[in-house]
Design a protein around this motif. Sequence first.
Motif, PDB file in Angstrom:
ATOM      1  N   TYR A   1      75.180 166.823  30.022  1.00 12.88           N
ATOM      2  CA  TYR A   1      75.750 166.675  31.357  1.00 12.88           C
ATOM      3  C   TYR A   1      77.180 167.203  31.431  1.00 12.88           C
ATOM      4  CZ  TYR A   1      77.779 164.427  35.440  1.00 12.88           C
ATOM      5  OH  TYR A   1      78.432 164.190  36.610  1.00 12.88           O
TER       6      TYR A   1
ATOM      7  N   ILE B   1      69.500 158.914  29.528  1.00 11.43           N
ATOM      8  CA  ILE B   1      70.730 158.527  30.219  1.00 11.43           C
ATOM      9  C   ILE B   1      71.828 158.186  29.215  1.00 11.43           C
ATOM     10  CG2 ILE B   1      71.779 156.854  31.781  1.00 11.43           C
ATOM     11  CD1 ILE B   1      69.863 158.826  33.123  1.00 11.43           C
TER      12      ILE B   1
ATOM     13  N   ILE C   1      70.560 165.841  30.710  1.00 12.35           N
ATOM     14  CA  ILE C   1      69.984 165.826  32.051  1.00 12.35           C
ATOM     15  C   ILE C   1      68.990 166.968  32.242  1.00 12.35           C
ATOM     16  CG2 ILE C   1      72.012 164.701  33.003  1.00 12.35           C
ATOM     17  CD1 ILE C   1      72.783 167.408  34.228  1.00 12.35           C
TER      18      ILE C   1
ATOM     19  N   GLN D   1      73.272 161.261  27.907  1.00 11.09           N
ATOM     20  CA  GLN D   1      73.742 162.145  28.976  1.00 11.09           C
ATOM     21  C   GLN D   1      73.158 163.550  28.836  1.00 11.09           C
ATOM     22  OE1 GLN D   1      77.984 161.975  29.692  1.00 11.09           O
ATOM     23  NE2 GLN D   1      77.840 159.885  30.436  1.00 11.09           N
TER      24      GLN D   1
ATOM     25  N   CYS E   1      70.810 163.253  39.426  1.00  8.82           N
ATOM     26  CA  CYS E   1      71.555 164.486  39.167  1.00  8.82           C
ATOM     27  C   CYS E   1      70.648 165.707  39.059  1.00  8.82           C
ATOM     28  CB  CYS E   1      72.385 164.345  37.889  1.00  8.82           C
ATOM     29  SG  CYS E   1      71.377 164.235  36.406  1.00  8.82           S
ATOM     30  N   HIS E   2      69.342 165.537  39.238  1.00  9.32           N
ATOM     31  CA  HIS E   2      68.414 166.650  39.047  1.00  9.32           C
ATOM     32  C   HIS E   2      68.634 167.725  40.109  1.00  9.32           C
ATOM     33  CE1 HIS E   2      66.695 164.022  36.180  1.00  9.32           C
ATOM     34  NE2 HIS E   2      66.126 163.224  37.055  1.00  9.32           N
TER      35      HIS E   2
ATOM     36  N   PHE F   1      64.702 160.647  32.863  1.00  7.03           N
ATOM     37  CA  PHE F   1      65.852 159.775  33.073  1.00  7.03           C
ATOM     38  C   PHE F   1      65.569 158.342  32.643  1.00  7.03           C
ATOM     39  CE2 PHE F   1      64.126 157.787  36.735  1.00  7.03           C
ATOM     40  CZ  PHE F   1      63.832 158.706  37.726  1.00  7.03           C
TER      41      PHE F   1
ATOM     42  N   LEU G   1      73.304 159.433  36.741  1.00  8.89           N
ATOM     43  CA  LEU G   1      72.511 160.505  36.156  1.00  8.89           C
ATOM     44  C   LEU G   1      71.067 160.483  36.627  1.00  8.89           C
ATOM     45  CD1 LEU G   1      73.860 160.544  32.494  1.00  8.89           C
ATOM     46  CD2 LEU G   1      74.550 161.937  34.427  1.00  8.89           C
TER      47      LEU G   1
END
Length: 379
Positions: A169, A147, A152, A150, A191-192, A142, A188
């Motif tokens: 994403y 990021i 992820i 996007q 978001c893991h 990240f 983000l």
Amino acid sequence: MATNQQLTTIKCLILDHFITFNELSSIISYTPDLRRLHFSHRHERDTTIGSMSSIALTNLTYLSLRIFSLNFHDFEIFIGKIHSKLITLSVNISSNDFTYLDAYRWERLILQHLSQLERFSFQYLDHVDNEHRYFEGLNQFFSPFWIKRQWIFDVKIVDEGIVYVVHPYKKRWYEYTDERMVNSSTDLCQCHRLILNITSCDEFNELMKIEIQRILTVVQLYHLEIHDIEMAVDKLLEIIDLFPNLISIKIDSLSLTQANVSCKKIVNISQSTKNTDKITKFYLDNITEMKEVYLLMKLCPHLTYLRIDSLGGIDAELFVEEILKKINQECHDSLRWLCFFDLDADEEMIKTLELIDSKKLLRDYTIKRVVEHIYLHWK
């Protein structure tokens, strides 16, 4: 190599068998107009990468490949020899080389050779053959590079081992209400997600705990999904205890009988960990009785968003009324969103649910229907 008379106009090529890099080089020398390519690299040690000729495929925009036992250094050499304007790259990897989890090496490779790349995904299968060997480099995926694009980072635990995934994403269940996102900003960095595909609570054993500890050396996890199982409450708490930063949980169903303990005792057990305090979003696919919902509200005192897809025969009007009464009785001030699925959802149901007004259960609220989903939001 092909002569001009041997060139073809093939634009999409799927090689559904294993080949070496030299074999690939020979084949694609006949296809200068190639736009989409999929192939699998041969299992055996391939020493031909150094002798592979560089090939200009100016029309190639899509590349999908499966890799077995190839180290990342040789993969870098291969990408450097394919001169193209790739827009999409998809890589499925099974290798003992942890360098595939080095985000900075990927970043350098993409910037040097894949500057026009828009869509990127890879899956790296870690067989966990040696639990004492770990990748050293927490939360690399990240950085601003990832990021901005996007792309992820997620993780899955499957029968074969651990699968680390990078993919574009997409909005998730906890980011939707009435066709809008719950949160205005897409964070983000948090978001893991870990996805567990298990069919029995017995599968959550010492090996899986080792796998989870191994994962946590690579990435900090904020979201947990457990599929294909009715989860016993005590086992769920045991799993949650391994993740200090969980924000959301999604499970199929919750079993109170399997736990073989009272709800009061379960709540006491949950107090041994503070990890449930950070959980603000919960998705329960199915319920059979209201006390499952009440228990979740006790276990997660800071819950803001609750989604349930199947009410298990419970009347929608009764469901909403009972939850709102419980909130008022126990001062559960944090809960602000309630979403549930009902095949009979229509505008008449919305009018029926206006009992909220008549019984003064809420003051400032909105209620909307999106197909068969009902979204209730209050301030």
